[in-house]
Design a protein around this motif. Structure first.
Motif, mmCIF file in Angstrom:
data_model
loop_
_atom_site.group_PDB
_atom_site.id
_atom_site.type_symbol
_atom_site.label_atom_id
_atom_site.label_comp_id
_atom_site.label_asym_id
_atom_site.label_seq_id
_atom_site.Cartn_x
_atom_site.Cartn_y
_atom_site.Cartn_z
ATOM 1 N N PRO A 11 -0.028 -30.523 -37.281
ATOM 2 C CA PRO A 11 -0.928 -30.754 -36.140
ATOM 3 C C PRO A 11 -0.761 -29.653 -35.086
ATOM 4 O O PRO A 11 -0.035 -29.827 -34.110
ATOM 5 N N TRP A 12 -1.429 -28.544 -35.313
ATOM 6 C CA TRP A 12 -1.245 -27.377 -34.438
ATOM 7 C C TRP A 12 -1.632 -27.662 -32.986
ATOM 8 O O TRP A 12 -0.977 -27.205 -32.062
ATOM 9 N N ALA A 13 -2.714 -28.460 -32.798
ATOM 10 C CA ALA A 13 -3.146 -28.765 -31.421
ATOM 11 C C ALA A 13 -2.041 -29.483 -30.662
ATOM 12 O O ALA A 13 -1.722 -29.149 -29.515
ATOM 13 N N LEU A 14 -1.408 -30.455 -31.339
ATOM 14 C CA LEU A 14 -0.310 -31.197 -30.720
ATOM 15 C C LEU A 14 0.836 -30.267 -30.343
ATOM 16 O O LEU A 14 1.384 -30.328 -29.238
ATOM 17 N N LEU A 15 1.184 -29.380 -31.263
ATOM 18 C CA LEU A 15 2.266 -28.432 -30.988
ATOM 19 C C LEU A 15 1.923 -27.509 -29.829
ATOM 20 O O LEU A 15 2.758 -27.216 -28.976
ATOM 21 N N PHE A 16 0.664 -27.069 -29.794
ATOM 22 C CA PHE A 16 0.222 -26.159 -28.732
ATOM 23 C C PHE A 16 0.349 -26.862 -27.374
ATOM 24 O O PHE A 16 0.879 -26.301 -26.409
ATOM 25 N N LEU A 17 -0.122 -28.128 -27.331
ATOM 26 C CA LEU A 17 -0.016 -28.893 -26.083
ATOM 27 C C LEU A 17 1.444 -29.073 -25.682
ATOM 28 O O LEU A 17 1.818 -28.966 -24.505
ATOM 29 N N LEU A 20 2.737 -25.922 -24.147
ATOM 30 C CA LEU A 20 2.203 -25.775 -22.784
ATOM 31 C C LEU A 20 2.983 -26.646 -21.798
ATOM 32 O O LEU A 20 3.359 -26.202 -20.706
ATOM 33 N N LEU A 21 3.235 -27.894 -22.199
ATOM 34 C CA LEU A 21 3.919 -28.815 -21.286
ATOM 35 C C LEU A 21 5.365 -28.388 -21.030
ATOM 36 O O LEU A 21 5.839 -28.417 -19.894
ATOM 37 N N VAL A 22 6.053 -27.982 -22.082
ATOM 38 C CA VAL A 22 7.425 -27.513 -21.891
ATOM 39 C C VAL A 22 7.435 -26.285 -20.984
ATOM 40 O O VAL A 22 8.279 -26.155 -20.084
ATOM 41 N N GLY A 23 6.468 -25.396 -21.178
ATOM 42 C CA GLY A 23 6.363 -24.186 -20.341
ATOM 43 C C GLY A 23 6.133 -24.555 -18.890
ATOM 44 O O GLY A 23 6.822 -24.060 -17.980
ATOM 45 N N ALA A 24 5.174 -25.472 -18.649
ATOM 46 C CA ALA A 24 4.886 -25.886 -17.270
ATOM 47 C C ALA A 24 6.133 -26.496 -16.646
ATOM 48 O O ALA A 24 6.442 -26.251 -15.476
ATOM 49 N N GLY A 25 6.860 -27.276 -17.455
ATOM 50 C CA GLY A 25 8.075 -27.902 -16.947
ATOM 51 C C GLY A 25 9.111 -26.888 -16.526
ATOM 52 O O GLY A 25 9.733 -27.013 -15.471
ATOM 53 N N LEU A 26 9.286 -25.838 -17.335
ATOM 54 C CA LEU A 26 10.280 -24.808 -17.013
ATOM 55 C C LEU A 26 9.882 -24.037 -15.768
ATOM 56 O O LEU A 26 10.716 -23.774 -14.888
ATOM 57 N N VAL A 27 8.606 -23.689 -15.653
ATOM 58 C CA VAL A 27 8.124 -22.950 -14.470
ATOM 59 C C VAL A 27 8.357 -23.782 -13.215
ATOM 60 O O VAL A 27 8.853 -23.303 -12.199
ATOM 61 N N LEU A 283 -3.557 -32.469 -19.462
ATOM 62 C CA LEU A 283 -2.740 -32.017 -20.598
ATOM 63 C C LEU A 283 -1.977 -33.182 -21.212
ATOM 64 O O LEU A 283 -1.924 -33.354 -22.424
ATOM 65 N N PHE A 284 -1.374 -33.996 -20.336
ATOM 66 C CA PHE A 284 -0.650 -35.169 -20.830
ATOM 67 C C PHE A 284 -1.589 -36.092 -21.599
ATOM 68 O O PHE A 284 -1.241 -36.654 -22.631
ATOM 69 N N CYS A 285 -2.796 -36.255 -21.049
ATOM 70 C CA CYS A 285 -3.798 -37.115 -21.650
ATOM 71 C C CYS A 285 -4.137 -36.631 -23.071
ATOM 72 O O CYS A 285 -4.142 -37.407 -24.040
ATOM 73 N N PRO A 337 8.448 -36.647 -18.634
ATOM 74 C CA PRO A 337 8.758 -35.832 -19.813
ATOM 75 C C PRO A 337 8.389 -34.356 -19.586
ATOM 76 O O PRO A 337 7.341 -34.079 -18.998
ATOM 77 N N PHE A 338 9.249 -33.467 -20.055
ATOM 78 C CA PHE A 338 9.087 -32.000 -19.995
ATOM 79 C C PHE A 338 9.251 -31.440 -18.581
ATOM 80 O O PHE A 338 9.626 -30.295 -18.408
ATOM 81 N N MET A 339 8.920 -32.229 -17.523
ATOM 82 C CA MET A 339 8.926 -31.702 -16.164
ATOM 83 C C MET A 339 10.271 -31.948 -15.481
ATOM 84 O O MET A 339 10.769 -31.096 -14.760
#
Lengths: 368, 597
Positions: A11-17, A20-27, A283-285, A337-339
């Motif tokens: 599920p590439w879309a799921l992985l991509f999301l 993104l979320l992990v990235g936003a969390g780190l930033v 994004l979470f949605c 989660p992630f944030m």
């Protein structure tokens, strides 16, 4: 062990999301832990630690994909037992941080068994639910609910009401996903108003205080209401466009408490504004939508129930945490989660995602 | 669970569509809330965030200092220590106040009262002064224990100091903490500010005070200051220089020898006040530190009224000094000429009453010059009757009597020049013949301040200009009016005044100094119509409060410098002998060695 179809069903879309979320969390964590002046505390290390945990998480993620998720069925009880043992361990040797005994000290990193317990509850509940046929009657309901109830009682004594509630809600969500007999459902709905006030007597004073403060945060603006007021000021002052990365006065000047953990979303809301916050919620949605899709397409009941458990795991945390930061839910210690900063939680996020991806990848394996 | 058995797919109660629907609905609630906070209420929360991090601090402006005419500091600012609290940082405010009371020895109830008063005027995170003016020892004590009492601080603030103490008390007045009424009236004042309460400090408060500055600073949640911005620079108060010369002032105090009385010296040509002594006096520094109730009561109950600024706040009957006015009025009205002779046999009858001249045997043939030189009462009884009360009253007013001098000091009294209408209105009785007689020798209802009389004498000398008495050396002369007399009349009066000092029979011969043109008029003002039992006694044998007031009004002129001097000794007895030496001491100080340049 690696089949070409595994990749085609990833599920590439799921992985991509997820990325993104992990990235936003780190930033966001970088901003939340940066300091405007020196005081030698080195809070910036939160960001570095989170990076280390992410790396660890990635290894766990990749490693788990190699195995078929059906092995989890066999591991369900041993893992669950280990989780309960860890809870007892925390009770006896745990490290106390801000009045709560939730952590096990593992050298440089602290591990919070609660997160692991959540995962074991999801797997065991999924295993039991998958074996049951049709919707649940009273006996089955109590059977399944007991899986969540036992660790929840342990955890509520730590005390960590938020996580205990979270585990019950995940279990409950999975049960609803599986389905209840109409009579059982009706009785539960009618009984709820009676059970809620009864629960009040089981709460500790500080927990009651939080609920009262939720009802009227201005009653004690310097004390218990401080978190709620300051987080709303942070979010509200962000306005439509936000104050910009590292520009949030509420968070950078430390008016905002717990900004790197439970109130991370307030930092995000202040710096990225309405636009950024809505985007993040979107994004979470989408992320949750793709989890639900996996549940839909899973090849068997165990896979469906596992995916549903993971769905509820994320769903409740996001809903309760953001609701709390926005001042429409009481303050309970549930991370976003992630944030939110928290290694155990992040590690489990990777773990659970790996489980779902695993379910998705192996959904057509037996269709010839 | 064999790999080859078809999976037991039980029908699910809530499928993915339901899950996703649930997500969308509940997350929409979050979105609405987000919209409410970040769009609808954005401005509200933005200002909240601003309030969180910016605070303002007042920058105090130093009060202007005051110097005497020769540049000596007479009012200056010295550092003083005060104890303040920040309420928000005090754990237990009552316990903290208990401790402050123990440190400073201040009464606990008084401390509570001042704390409650100040609470309404300071924000909870601002320093609130609770004990002003503590000693350095107390500061050391507090500093050593302060770490145990969060929210307590010692602040350094300037305090007014009057180096000359009692010498200039009445002129300078003093500053003390602004009270509730002053704070309410003047928005520029802040709690704990000192404000002028009396004297120049009060009258020229606006010029002395300056304007406070404002600084805003950013803080973090721990209250640490991150950066400051000057919003408004403080403007220091104006430094002022008095026209008063300290050596002259000291000479005046010495000459009065502690008796109740006053000496005023004006520069006759400009109106500058060179000396203004009111005796006895008090130490204004006591008030700056906060005077105790006991000390205050003692000052108020002192029979000699040390707080009273006699030159402007006390009115006295002028006695024979008023004859200078009547002489002018008579000549201008034409009821006498300079050579008109009136015979004095020591008595004057009005109706069935008989009024006596102060000299029992009478002065014999008296002309205008002799009437002033020897202060003949019968001459003025006659002149007064010829003029009538209306003419006397009108003329005296035009000479500045019963008119405010406008000196820059608070609480000036204006005195009284009576008329039949005045008596009817104020006392409800008709004017009678005896009133006219009393008025013609400066007795009865006529009262004036010593400063008013000095201004009148200055006008006689300077060509008839009534000048506003000026306290600051930088003040420019200000003409308020012109004496209503011809040049010849004025000269005649001045010459008669010189005769008072220099001729045989003059009442102020003690003033005579070679090389200086000096003219004078004495006055002995009756406090009450002396009862017969005291009539023939010496002054020292009469009870103090019944004794006459002693006046001496004079001018002194040399090398183009002209001064008007009025000396007054309350209940002093005879004018020439009691007030004369005081005026003489001033003339010596003005013209003698070490005197004025």
């Amino acid at each position: 062990m690696i089949d070409r179809r595994l990749l085609s069903h990833t599920p590439w879309a799921l992985l991509f999301l997820f990325v993104l979320l992990v990235g936003a969390g780190l930033v966001n964590l970088y901003s939340a832990s940066s300091l405007r002046f020196e005081d030698g505390l080195g809070v910036e290390s939160f960001f570095r630690k989170q990076l280390v945990w992410s790396g660890l998480g990635l290894l766990v993620f990749l490693g788990l994909l190699l195995f078929h998720y059906r092995h989890l069925r066999a591991l369900a009880w041993p893992m669950y037992g280990m989780g309960l043992l860890l809870l007892v361990g925390v009770r006896m040797f745990g490290k106390t941080i801000s009045g709560a005994q939730r952590w096990l000290d593992l050298g440089p990193l602290h591990f919070q068994p609660t997160e692991f317990v959540k995962v074991t509850v999801i797997i065991l509940t999924a295993k039991i639910l998958a074996r049951m046929e049709g919707s649940l009657g009273w006996k089955e309901l109590l059977n399944v609910l007991a899986v969540a109830l036992v660790p929840a009682l342990f955890i509520s004594r730590q005390p960590d009401l938020g996580s205990a509630l979270n585990i019950l809600l995940i279990g409950g969500g999975m049960i609803l996903f599986k389905g209840l007999r109409p009579a059982v459902l009706k009785t539960l709905i009618l009984a709820a108003p009676v059970l809620v006030p009864f629960g009040w007597f089981f709460l500790k004073d500080y927990q009651k205080q939080r609920i009262l403060v939720f009802l009227d945060p201005t009653a004690d603006p310097r004390g218990a209401g401080y978190h709620v007021l300051q987080s709303q000021i942070a979010i509200g002052s962000g306005g439509f466009w936000g104050k910009g990365f590292l520009q949030g006065t509420q968070s950078q000047l430390r008016f905002l408490p717990e900004k790197h953990t439970d109130f991370a979303f307030a930092v995000f809301g202040e710096e990225w504004g309405f636009v950024g916050s809505i985007l993040l919620i979107g994004l979470f949605c989408l992320f949750l939508y793709h989890l639900a899709l996996v549940a839909e397409e899973a090849k068997n009941a165990f896979g469906k129930c596992l995916a549903a458990g993971v769905f509820f795991y994320f769903f409740w945390q996001v809903l309760i945490n953001i609701g709390m930061v926005l001042g429409i839910m009481p303050v309970v210690g549930i991370p976003l989660p992630f944030m939110s900063y928290g290694g155990s939680s992040l590690l489990m996020n990777f773990f659970l995602l790996a489980v779902v991806v695993n379910v998705a990848m192996r959904r057509f394996m037996f269709k010839r | 669970m064999s790999r080859f058995r078809p999976p037991r797919d039980a029908p699910l109660w809530a499928g993915p569509t339901v899950l996703f629907g649930l997500t969308v609905v509940l997350f929409a609630v979050l979105g609405v809330r987000l919209w409410y906070l970040q769009v609808v209420k954005a401005d509200f929360y933005h200002s909240k965030a601003q309030e969180n991090r910016t605070r303002q601090r007042v920058l105090y402006a130093p009060r202007g200092v005051i110097r005497d005419a020769e540049g000596t500091l007479v009012a200056e600012n010295v550092p003083a220590y005060a104890v303040a609290v920040v309420r928000e940082e005090c754990g237990d405010i009552q316990a903290t106040l208990d401790q402050i009371a123990r440190w400073t020895g201040v009464d606990r109830d008084a401390l509570q009262k001042s704390f409650e008063l100040g609470k309404r005027r300071t924000k909870s995170f601002e320093e609130q002064v609770v004990v002003p003016n503590v000693t350095f020892d107390t500061v050391a004590l507090i500093e050593s224990q302060r770490h145990r009492w969060p929210g307590v601080s010692v602040v350094v603030r300037p305090k007014r100091f009057y180096a000359t103490g009692a010498l200039l008390a009445h002129v300078l007045g003093y500053v003390a903490r602004a009270n509730e009424e002053e704070l309410a009236r003047d928005p520029e004042l802040l709690l704990g500010d000192d404000v002028g309460k009396l004297g120049v400090e009060l009258a020229l408060e606006r010029r002395l005070r300056g304007k406070k500055g404002l600084e805003s600073f950013e803080v973090d949640a721990a209250g640490r200051v991150l950066g400051t911005t000057r919003l408004r620079d403080p403007v220091p108060g104006e430094d002022l220089q008095l026209g008063i010369h300290l050596p002259l002032q000291r000479a005046g105090v010495r000459a009065l020898m502690g008796k109740a009385g006053t000496v005023v010296v004006l520069d006759a040509d400009t109106g500058h006040v060179l000396t203004m002594v009111s005796s006895p006096s008090y130490d204004p520094n006591e008030f700056v530190a906060g005077i105790s109730q006991a000390r205050w009561n003692a000052l108020q109950e002192d029979p000699l009224h040390p707080m009273q600024n006699r030159p402007i706040q006390s009115v006295y009957p002028p006695g024979s000094v008023f004859k200078l006015v009547l002489a002018g009025a008579a000549l201008e009205a034409g009821v006498v000429t300079p050579s008109t002779i009136i015979y004095c046999n020591g008595k004057y009858a009005v109706g069935d009453r008989e009024y006596r001249c102060w000299r029992r045997g009478g002065h014999g043939r008296v002309d205008l010059r002799k009437s002033i030189r020897e202060s003949c009462d019968v001459y003025y009884y006659t002149v007064g009757e010829r003029l009538g009360p209306w003419a006397m009253s009108e003329f005296a007013r035009r000479c500045g009597w019963a008119q405010a001098t406008g000196v820059d000091l608070p609480h000036e009294r204006i005195g009284v020049v009576p008329s039949p209408a005045w008596k009817l209105e104020r006392l409800g009785r008709k004017w009678v013949g005896g009133d006219t007689i009393n008025m013609s020798i400066g007795q009865g209802y006529t009262v004036a301040t010593p400063l008013q009389i000095t201004r009148f004498v200055a006008a006689l000398v300077n060509g008839g200009r009534l000048l506003r008495p000026l306290l600051l050396s930088s003040d420019a002369p200000e003409v308020q009016g012109q004496l209503p007399m011809k040049e010849s009349t004025r000269r005649l009066i001045l010459e008669a005044m010189v005769a008072v000092v220099n001729e045989e029979g003059g009442t102020a011969r003690v003033l005579a100094r070679p090389g200086i043109r000096i003219g004078a008029k004495t006055g002995t003002a009756q406090v009450v119509k002396l009862m017969d039992q005291y009539e023939k006694k010496e002054t020292k044998d009469i009870p103090y409060k019944y004794r006459d007031h002693a006046w001496l009004a004079c001018f002194a002129e040399k090398d183009g410098r002209r001064y008007a001097i009025v000396a007054f000794v309350e209940h002093g007895g005879h004018g020439g002998s009691e007030a004369g030496p005081v005026a003489g001491a001033m003339i010596d100080a003005l013209f003698g060695r070490g005197g004025m340049p």
